[in-house]
Design a protein around this motif. Sequence first.
Motif, PDB file in Angstrom:
ATOM      1  N   ALA A 191      -1.899   0.673  13.195  1.00 23.58           N
ATOM      2  CA  ALA A 191      -2.812   1.100  14.248  1.00 23.58           C
ATOM      3  C   ALA A 191      -3.934   0.090  14.443  1.00 23.58           C
ATOM      4  O   ALA A 191      -4.303  -0.255  15.587  1.00 23.58           O
ATOM      5  CB  ALA A 191      -3.392   2.471  13.898  1.00 23.58           C
ATOM      6  N   ILE A 192      -4.515  -0.412  13.340  1.00 19.10           N
ATOM      7  CA  ILE A 192      -5.584  -1.407  13.434  1.00 19.10           C
ATOM      8  C   ILE A 192      -5.060  -2.680  14.095  1.00 19.10           C
ATOM      9  O   ILE A 192      -5.715  -3.276  14.977  1.00 19.10           O
ATOM     10  CB  ILE A 192      -6.144  -1.712  12.029  1.00 19.10           C
ATOM     11  CG1 ILE A 192      -6.853  -0.473  11.471  1.00 19.10           C
ATOM     12  CG2 ILE A 192      -7.102  -2.892  12.081  1.00 19.10           C
ATOM     13  CD1 ILE A 192      -7.304  -0.636  10.028  1.00 19.10           C
ATOM     14  N   ALA A 193      -3.859  -3.108  13.705  1.00 17.27           N
ATOM     15  CA  ALA A 193      -3.287  -4.321  14.288  1.00 17.27           C
ATOM     16  C   ALA A 193      -3.028  -4.149  15.775  1.00 17.27           C
ATOM     17  O   ALA A 193      -3.302  -5.051  16.595  1.00 17.27           O
ATOM     18  CB  ALA A 193      -1.997  -4.679  13.557  1.00 17.27           C
ATOM     19  N   SER A 194      -2.500  -2.988  16.183  1.00 19.82           N
ATOM     20  CA  SER A 194      -2.203  -2.745  17.605  1.00 19.82           C
ATOM     21  C   SER A 194      -3.490  -2.717  18.433  1.00 19.82           C
ATOM     22  O   SER A 194      -3.571  -3.329  19.515  1.00 19.82           O
ATOM     23  CB  SER A 194      -1.457  -1.416  17.753  1.00 19.82           C
ATOM     24  OG  SER A 194      -0.232  -1.458  17.045  1.00 19.82           O
ATOM     25  N   LEU A 195      -4.508  -2.020  17.913  1.00 22.89           N
ATOM     26  CA  LEU A 195      -5.781  -1.969  18.639  1.00 22.89           C
ATOM     27  C   LEU A 195      -6.396  -3.349  18.756  1.00 22.89           C
ATOM     28  O   LEU A 195      -6.947  -3.723  19.819  1.00 22.89           O
ATOM     29  CB  LEU A 195      -6.754  -1.016  17.918  1.00 22.89           C
ATOM     30  CG  LEU A 195      -6.430   0.472  18.018  1.00 22.89           C
ATOM     31  CD1 LEU A 195      -7.383   1.285  17.149  1.00 22.89           C
ATOM     32  CD2 LEU A 195      -6.507   0.944  19.470  1.00 22.89           C
ATOM     33  N   GLY A 196      -6.309  -4.132  17.675  1.00 24.33           N
ATOM     34  CA  GLY A 196      -6.902  -5.473  17.719  1.00 24.33           C
ATOM     35  C   GLY A 196      -6.223  -6.367  18.739  1.00 24.33           C
ATOM     36  O   GLY A 196      -6.888  -7.085  19.503  1.00 24.33           O
ATOM     37  N   THR A 212       7.713  -1.572  12.827  1.00 31.91           N
ATOM     38  CA  THR A 212       7.815  -2.283  11.542  1.00 31.91           C
ATOM     39  C   THR A 212       7.220  -1.447  10.422  1.00 31.91           C
ATOM     40  O   THR A 212       7.790  -1.350   9.320  1.00 31.91           O
ATOM     41  CB  THR A 212       7.089  -3.634  11.625  1.00 31.91           C
ATOM     42  OG1 THR A 212       7.669  -4.419  12.676  1.00 31.91           O
ATOM     43  CG2 THR A 212       7.183  -4.383  10.305  1.00 31.91           C
ATOM     44  N   ALA A 213       6.058  -0.828  10.706  1.00 37.89           N
ATOM     45  CA  ALA A 213       5.403  -0.015   9.676  1.00 37.89           C
ATOM     46  C   ALA A 213       6.280   1.159   9.259  1.00 37.89           C
ATOM     47  O   ALA A 213       6.439   1.450   8.064  1.00 37.89           O
ATOM     48  CB  ALA A 213       4.050   0.482  10.190  1.00 37.89           C
ATOM     49  N   LEU A 214       6.859   1.859  10.245  1.00 32.94           N
ATOM     50  CA  LEU A 214       7.695   3.011   9.934  1.00 32.94           C
ATOM     51  C   LEU A 214       8.945   2.591   9.170  1.00 32.94           C
ATOM     52  O   LEU A 214       9.354   3.241   8.191  1.00 32.94           O
ATOM     53  CB  LEU A 214       8.073   3.749  11.214  1.00 32.94           C
ATOM     54  CG  LEU A 214       6.915   4.425  11.966  1.00 32.94           C
ATOM     55  CD1 LEU A 214       7.400   5.027  13.287  1.00 32.94           C
ATOM     56  CD2 LEU A 214       6.281   5.515  11.099  1.00 32.94           C
ATOM     57  N   LEU A 215       9.574   1.499   9.607  1.00 31.61           N
ATOM     58  CA  LEU A 215      10.794   1.043   8.957  1.00 31.61           C
ATOM     59  C   LEU A 215      10.519   0.599   7.517  1.00 31.61           C
ATOM     60  O   LEU A 215      11.215   1.016   6.572  1.00 31.61           O
ATOM     61  CB  LEU A 215      11.412  -0.108   9.750  1.00 31.61           C
ATOM     62  CG  LEU A 215      12.670  -0.749   9.150  1.00 31.61           C
ATOM     63  CD1 LEU A 215      13.785   0.282   9.046  1.00 31.61           C
ATOM     64  CD2 LEU A 215      13.103  -1.950   9.987  1.00 31.61           C
ATOM     65  N   LEU A 227       0.815  -1.216   0.000  1.00 33.43           N
ATOM     66  CA  LEU A 227       0.000   0.000   0.000  1.00 33.43           C
ATOM     67  C   LEU A 227       0.849   1.265   0.000  1.00 33.43           C
ATOM     68  O   LEU A 227       0.576   2.206  -0.733  1.00 33.43           O
ATOM     69  CB  LEU A 227      -0.927  -0.004   1.217  1.00 33.43           C
ATOM     70  CG  LEU A 227      -1.897  -1.203   1.293  1.00 33.43           C
ATOM     71  CD1 LEU A 227      -2.676  -1.169   2.598  1.00 33.43           C
ATOM     72  CD2 LEU A 227      -2.850  -1.178   0.110  1.00 33.43           C
ATOM     73  N   ARG A 228       1.874   1.311   0.820  1.00 33.19           N
ATOM     74  CA  ARG A 228       2.762   2.454   0.949  1.00 33.19           C
ATOM     75  C   ARG A 228       2.016   3.696   1.458  1.00 33.19           C
ATOM     76  O   ARG A 228       0.802   3.776   1.413  1.00 33.19           O
ATOM     77  CB  ARG A 228       3.465   2.765  -0.381  1.00 33.19           C
ATOM     78  CG  ARG A 228       4.327   1.622  -0.885  1.00 33.19           C
ATOM     79  CD  ARG A 228       4.908   1.884  -2.259  1.00 33.19           C
ATOM     80  NE  ARG A 228       5.677   0.737  -2.731  1.00 33.19           N
ATOM     81  CZ  ARG A 228       6.221   0.654  -3.945  1.00 33.19           C
ATOM     82  NH1 ARG A 228       6.095   1.649  -4.797  1.00 33.19           N
ATOM     83  NH2 ARG A 228       6.896  -0.420  -4.282  1.00 33.19           N
ATOM     84  N   GLY A 229       2.744   4.649   1.954  1.00 39.16           N
ATOM     85  CA  GLY A 229       2.135   5.888   2.425  1.00 39.16           C
ATOM     86  C   GLY A 229       1.453   5.722   3.766  1.00 39.16           C
ATOM     87  O   GLY A 229       1.788   4.866   4.588  1.00 39.16           O
ATOM     88  N   GLN A 230       0.428   6.577   4.020  1.00 38.30           N
ATOM     89  CA  GLN A 230      -0.251   6.619   5.304  1.00 38.30           C
ATOM     90  C   GLN A 230      -1.117   5.391   5.555  1.00 38.30           C
ATOM     91  O   GLN A 230      -1.448   5.081   6.708  1.00 38.30           O
ATOM     92  CB  GLN A 230      -1.115   7.892   5.379  1.00 38.30           C
ATOM     93  CG  GLN A 230      -0.324   9.177   5.276  1.00 38.30           C
ATOM     94  CD  GLN A 230       0.703   9.312   6.375  1.00 38.30           C
ATOM     95  OE1 GLN A 230       0.463   8.912   7.527  1.00 38.30           O
ATOM     96  NE2 GLN A 230       1.865   9.879   6.050  1.00 38.30           N
ATOM     97  N   LEU A 231      -1.536   4.715   4.496  1.00 37.89           N
ATOM     98  CA  LEU A 231      -2.352   3.519   4.686  1.00 37.89           C
ATOM     99  C   LEU A 231      -1.588   2.444   5.442  1.00 37.89           C
ATOM    100  O   LEU A 231      -2.175   1.675   6.224  1.00 37.89           O
ATOM    101  CB  LEU A 231      -2.800   2.973   3.319  1.00 37.89           C
ATOM    102  CG  LEU A 231      -3.794   3.838   2.543  1.00 37.89           C
ATOM    103  CD1 LEU A 231      -4.094   3.197   1.196  1.00 37.89           C
ATOM    104  CD2 LEU A 231      -5.085   4.035   3.332  1.00 37.89           C
ATOM    105  N   GLY A 232      -0.274   2.371   5.247  1.00 42.40           N
ATOM    106  CA  GLY A 232       0.541   1.394   5.973  1.00 42.40           C
ATOM    107  C   GLY A 232       0.535   1.668   7.466  1.00 42.40           C
ATOM    108  O   GLY A 232       0.461   0.741   8.297  1.00 42.40           O
TER     109      GLY A 232
END
Length: 535
Positions: free
Chosen positions: A136-141, A173-176, A126-131
């Motif tokens: 965030a969705i994974a952490s909340l889940g 991981t997302a940021l990296l 996806l790249r960008g802000q969607l990543g």
Amino acid sequence: MLQAPRMSDLSTDVEQTTNRLFRVYNHYRVTVGIILVSALYLQNPSSVSQYLSPFYFEVAVICYLAIHVFTGFLLLAGFRPELRHAMVSVVLELLLISAMLLCGTGVSSGLGNMVVISVAAGNIILRGQLGTLLAAIASLGVVSQEIYRMVAQYSDVDDVFRAGILGVVYFATALLVKNLSIRIATSENLARKRAQNILELERLNHQIIQRMLTGIIVADEKGGVRMANQAAQSLLSVDDSHELTTLPEDLLHRLQEWQNDPSKKTTPFRGSANRAPLQANFAILQKEEGQDILIFLEDTGKIAQQAQQLKLASLGRLTAGIAHEIRNPLGAASHAAQLLLESPELTPPDKQMAEIILRHATRMNGIIENVLSLSRRKVSSPQMLSLIAWLTDFVCDYTAAGTRDAEIEILPLKKDIQGRFDPNHLNQILNNLVGNGLRYSKQESARSWVKLVVGEIEETGQAFIDVIDIGPGINEDQLNHLFEPFFTTDPKGTGLGLYLSKELCEANQAQLDYLTRQEGGGCFRITFPHPKRAI
């Protein structure tokens, strides 16, 4: 014109890359789903008792495999997912893993580590802000399900802390991966733009080479042709429907001469019997492995035309001075001879001597006139002529000018034959050739007869005119000097007629050749330049 890479092309390449990555990632998810389903039915029944909800855990695992298998079939059927489809697919995967964690044994089962791969893959695709949104969705889940399990007394605070640590890992991981994917995307776009520019430059170079009038051939050391432009094929009289694969024998021989002695300039050769000689120049084309030979073919017709213009300019300056110095005393001598012939007291021997003086004075005056006409003639102004109609008018004018007893036949081999030539120059050439043919035919057979054959060469599409007579013809000794100035087989001739005709043909990029006829007589052929060739 060179065009910049279009954004539509770049976006298409990005979509293709996204589809390829999504397809590879879906293979991974199908493999993981098969492993989970296999483990589900092979696990120890005692471990199932620790699950929060074994039934719903089993449902989540089967849904995980079924959804991704179905996605795989869609991809095999040709479905091209867009970014929103990839986003929904990854979010659904994260929710299913969260459901497995909730219904199973939580983060202690190790399934939370799968989310790291999902977040990383989502950021790559996806790249960008969607990543970042996926992280965030994974952490909340993960955190929310672990809190619910703690409330339901299926886990403790340590498990919630571990879930929080996993959430931090997801964001890291997302940021990296996002930074790496941005760099990779930038490199891909740069490489894509450079590849597009190289492709456009290659097309431009190909068009330039194909439109060049100089023939260019790239060949290997043994004479195999790797590339040849249209000019080279035309100069070598190769049909457009055929591809030049090997060098002609004459050109291959000159290549071998150059390979033996690169400092030696090769002699010109004829690509075909109906074209001007070609000059071949060679150069080495270095490659990573081995080397090729770059061959330049130049039509000597244009070179001869330029040299002819310089020669005529020098000849004009020279003959202008000579004519001024010679014509006046020559005219006086000729006039004196004429007056002497009118004297009644002149004895026959003296009269004969006066006639010799007058005849040679007339011949010398003709030589001067021919040289002056050659040096003073204007630059050719070629026109596209309908040769059959033009020859018909020429014959009418020629016979009406005092040669009514001449028999001049016109034989067209094809209808509507076109040729590019200066009409004044062509009239001067045919006046000379037809006059010679009529004179020699009458000497040999007492019949003033000439045939004008008009045709077209099939191989090259060039028009030609054959001037055929029934005279004695030209022997081999005479043929070598036929077009040299001041060479003549007629004692009364100046020896400049054929030379002048040859020069006029070259000025129009045409050829004048003598063809031997087995049935006797002589044949001079005028080969016109190709009608599409610019003069």
